[in-house]
Design an enzyme around this catalytic site. Sequence first.
Site, PDB file in Angstrom:
ATOM      1  N   ASP A  24      -9.350   8.761  -0.381  1.00  0.00           N
ATOM      2  CA  ASP A  24      -8.259   9.650  -0.794  1.00  0.00           C
ATOM      3  C   ASP A  24      -8.441  10.150  -2.217  1.00  0.00           C
ATOM      4  O   ASP A  24      -9.316   9.684  -2.951  1.00  0.00           O
ATOM      5  CB  ASP A  24      -6.908   8.918  -0.645  1.00  0.00           C
ATOM      6  CG  ASP A  24      -6.947   7.491  -1.178  1.00  0.00           C
ATOM      7  OD1 ASP A  24      -7.829   7.188  -2.011  1.00  0.00           O
ATOM      8  OD2 ASP A  24      -6.107   6.674  -0.776  1.00  0.00           O
ATOM      9  N   ASN A  62       3.382  -1.608   0.361  1.00  0.00           N
ATOM     10  CA  ASN A  62       4.192  -1.116   1.492  1.00  0.00           C
ATOM     11  C   ASN A  62       3.392  -1.068   2.790  1.00  0.00           C
ATOM     12  O   ASN A  62       3.850  -0.521   3.783  1.00  0.00           O
ATOM     13  CB  ASN A  62       4.742   0.282   1.172  1.00  0.00           C
ATOM     14  CG  ASN A  62       3.629   1.304   0.941  1.00  0.00           C
ATOM     15  OD1 ASN A  62       2.460   0.976   1.025  1.00  0.00           O
ATOM     16  ND2 ASN A  62       4.006   2.535   0.660  1.00  0.00           N
ATOM     17  N   HIS A 118       0.428   0.483   3.161  1.00  0.00           N
ATOM     18  CA  HIS A 118      -0.397   1.679   3.364  1.00  0.00           C
ATOM     19  C   HIS A 118      -1.882   1.338   3.329  1.00  0.00           C
ATOM     20  O   HIS A 118      -2.307   0.367   2.707  1.00  0.00           O
ATOM     21  CB  HIS A 118      -0.033   2.810   2.389  1.00  0.00           C
ATOM     22  CG  HIS A 118      -0.505   2.653   0.985  1.00  0.00           C
ATOM     23  ND1 HIS A 118       0.013   3.386  -0.056  1.00  0.00           N
ATOM     24  CD2 HIS A 118      -1.462   1.875   0.428  1.00  0.00           C
ATOM     25  CE1 HIS A 118      -0.601   3.068  -1.179  1.00  0.00           C
ATOM     26  NE2 HIS A 118      -1.498   2.148  -0.909  1.00  0.00           N
ATOM     27  N   GLU A 145       1.093   6.496   4.316  1.00  0.00           N
ATOM     28  CA  GLU A 145       2.304   5.806   3.920  1.00  0.00           C
ATOM     29  C   GLU A 145       3.146   5.441   5.160  1.00  0.00           C
ATOM     30  O   GLU A 145       2.967   6.028   6.227  1.00  0.00           O
ATOM     31  CB  GLU A 145       3.135   6.722   3.001  1.00  0.00           C
ATOM     32  CG  GLU A 145       2.404   7.166   1.731  1.00  0.00           C
ATOM     33  CD  GLU A 145       2.252   6.072   0.688  1.00  0.00           C
ATOM     34  OE1 GLU A 145       2.090   4.887   1.054  1.00  0.00           O
ATOM     35  OE2 GLU A 145       2.270   6.386  -0.515  1.00  0.00           O
TER      36      GLU A 145
HETATM   37  P1  PGA Z   1      -4.409  -1.991  -5.485  1.00  0.00           P
HETATM   38  O1  PGA Z   1      -4.043  -0.836  -4.465  1.00  0.00           O
HETATM   39  O2  PGA Z   1      -5.796  -2.409  -5.113  1.00  0.00           O
HETATM   40  O3  PGA Z   1      -4.377  -1.332  -6.832  1.00  0.00           O
HETATM   41  O4  PGA Z   1      -3.400  -3.069  -5.282  1.00  0.00           O
HETATM   42  C1  PGA Z   1      -4.283  -1.040  -3.116  1.00  0.00           C
HETATM   43  C2  PGA Z   1      -3.827   0.144  -2.337  1.00  0.00           C
HETATM   44  O5  PGA Z   1      -2.855   0.811  -2.754  1.00  0.00           O
HETATM   45  O6  PGA Z   1      -4.419   0.410  -1.287  1.00  0.00           O
END
Ligand code: PGA
Length: 245
Positions: free
Chosen positions: A67, A136, A138, A143
């Site tokens: 992304d 969350n 994702h 999302e």
């Molecule tokens: P993080 O993010 O590794 O910074 O916890 C993970 C994600 O949002 O997929």
Amino acid sequence: MNFIIAKDYEAMGRIAANIVAAQVLTKPDSVLGLATGSTPISLYRELVALYKRGEITFQNVKSFNLDEYVGLLPTDQNSYMYFMKYHLFDHINIKEGNYHCPKGTPKDLHEEAKNYERMIRDAGGIDLQVLGIGPNGHIGFNEPSMKFEKATHITDLDDKTIEANKRFFDKKEDVPKKAITMGIKTIMMAKSIVLLASGSSKAEIVKQAFLGEIMPNIPASVLQLHHNVTVIVDSEAGESIKMHV
Ligand code: PGA
């Protein structure tokens, strides 16, 4: 699903790096799907170390990141292209032109999404996809929602995501509100998947996503339907699954 509970963050990265290295050693022209965020940094550190020791080469590897934020140029310090160059691409011998992030500032975002999907297909599909997981649930920027989005698409970021990612920006208002992300089908088409999670803030979502129901409001739960997923957690993120796996 295979579950591995590593003793700490560095061990999680080392185990993941061994899986990526095995992939690249057995198929030197592998197509890797890559992720950003705090979680995969120990993996990238270890891959750089393996490369510097002459144990692996990325000469013929291609990669596609999950992304990118809409509105950020690749030169922006908060863009995911910048992150990947900083943590990995600038330190290994992957060829410029062989690594890709979706573009965050194209003239036509929907055209870029279609084009990204086409580039992945033309490369032969993803052999090994690395994933993190958001608080969350994702994966990429898919999302929580009423449905699973299939292909690469433009999405509004969840408030929980903006809250979680504001630590990288001066202030919350600076976090982009939209992103371009691979879809659930794009991810599920990968031949194998390694998902990493670290820290106690991920313990509950790891349990819900991988031991609970499969639902689009916990996007990572769909990975339960994939035939080749390895979930590697550190002991804190694994706290609520350790009795069950
Ligand atoms: P993080 O993010 O590794 O910074 O916890 C993970 C994600 O949002 O997929």
